[in-house]
Design a protein around this motif. Structure first.
Motif, short mmCIF file in Angstrom:
data_model
loop_
_atom_site.label_atom_id
_atom_site.label_comp_id
_atom_site.label_asym_id
_atom_site.label_seq_id
_atom_site.Cartn_x
_atom_site.Cartn_y
_atom_site.Cartn_z
N LEU A 141 14.53 -5.32 -5.75
CA LEU A 141 14.27 -3.92 -5.44
C LEU A 141 15.43 -3.30 -4.67
CD1 LEU A 141 10.50 -3.86 -4.48
CD2 LEU A 141 11.58 -2.77 -6.43
N SER A 195 8.58 5.96 -5.90
CA SER A 195 8.36 4.60 -6.39
C SER A 195 7.28 4.64 -7.45
CB SER A 195 7.94 3.69 -5.22
OG SER A 195 7.86 2.35 -5.65
N LYS A 233 14.62 -1.67 -9.74
CA LYS A 233 15.13 -3.03 -9.68
C LYS A 233 16.57 -3.05 -10.19
CE LYS A 233 10.84 -5.46 -9.74
NZ LYS A 233 10.10 -6.59 -10.24
#
Length: 177
Positions: A82, A163, A76
């Motif tokens: 994001l 991620s 972020k």
């Protein structure tokens, strides 16, 4: 808290690229580490993992990657949106290497899916992170998407995008043990 600090730590550093240095005679030292997709992925996890104050073999880390390879975390930005950050292997070492040694960082693969066609491979690798091998629970989990290329001599990592798991984005059961 440590997870948040690690995420912030990665996001703070500039994305200035440094030329990847090709160590002399390194191909004679590490050839068995890149002969298969399996050995390449195992080496990747081993080389970044270590207890607190344990130095990493950054020459071996760089050896895994094709020149111009990218490491791409999903994170972020300052506005809580994001985004991705593009790093060379040298950028990754510069932004995370000292932190990993100071704090301890063990990344364990818990599931892997491999797809190979000809000279390319795509590996979806689920991981858990610990500060020490003695930790009972991971402080972070996520998925690495690793692309590899075989030049008929060895496997090279061309990109890794990852991620982290979050409350909003839980790892699907098909990517767990």
């Amino acid at each position: 808290m440590k997870k948040l600090l690690f995420i912030l730590f990665l996001g703070i550093f500039s994305t200035t690229s440094f030329a990847q240095e090709e160590p002399e005679d390194i191909s004679l030292t590490y050839p068995e580490k890149v002969t298969t997709v399996e050995s390449t992925i195992q080496t990747l996890y081993r080389v970044i993992s270590g207890e607190k104050d344990q130095e990493r073999d950054w020459k071996l880390f760089k050896f895994l990657f094709k020149p111009d390879a990218k490491l791409i975390p999903t994170l972020k930005d300052k506005d809580d949106k994001l985004t991705v950050r593009y790093m060379s292997p040298s950028d990754y070492i510069k932004s995370s290497g000292d932190w990993m040694v100071r704090n301890g960082f063990i990344e364990r693969e818990i599931h892997r899916e491999v797809h190979v066609f000809g000279h390319i491979a795509q590996v979806f690798s689920t991981y858990e992170c610990y500060e020490s091998l003695s930790d009972e629970k991971p402080f972070m989990r996520g998925i690495n998407s690793i692309q590899l290329f075989n030049d008929d001599e060895r496997w090279w990592i061309t990109n890794i995008q990852w991620s982290q798991e979050s409350a909003k984005y839980q790892i699907p059961s098909k990517y767990l043990r």
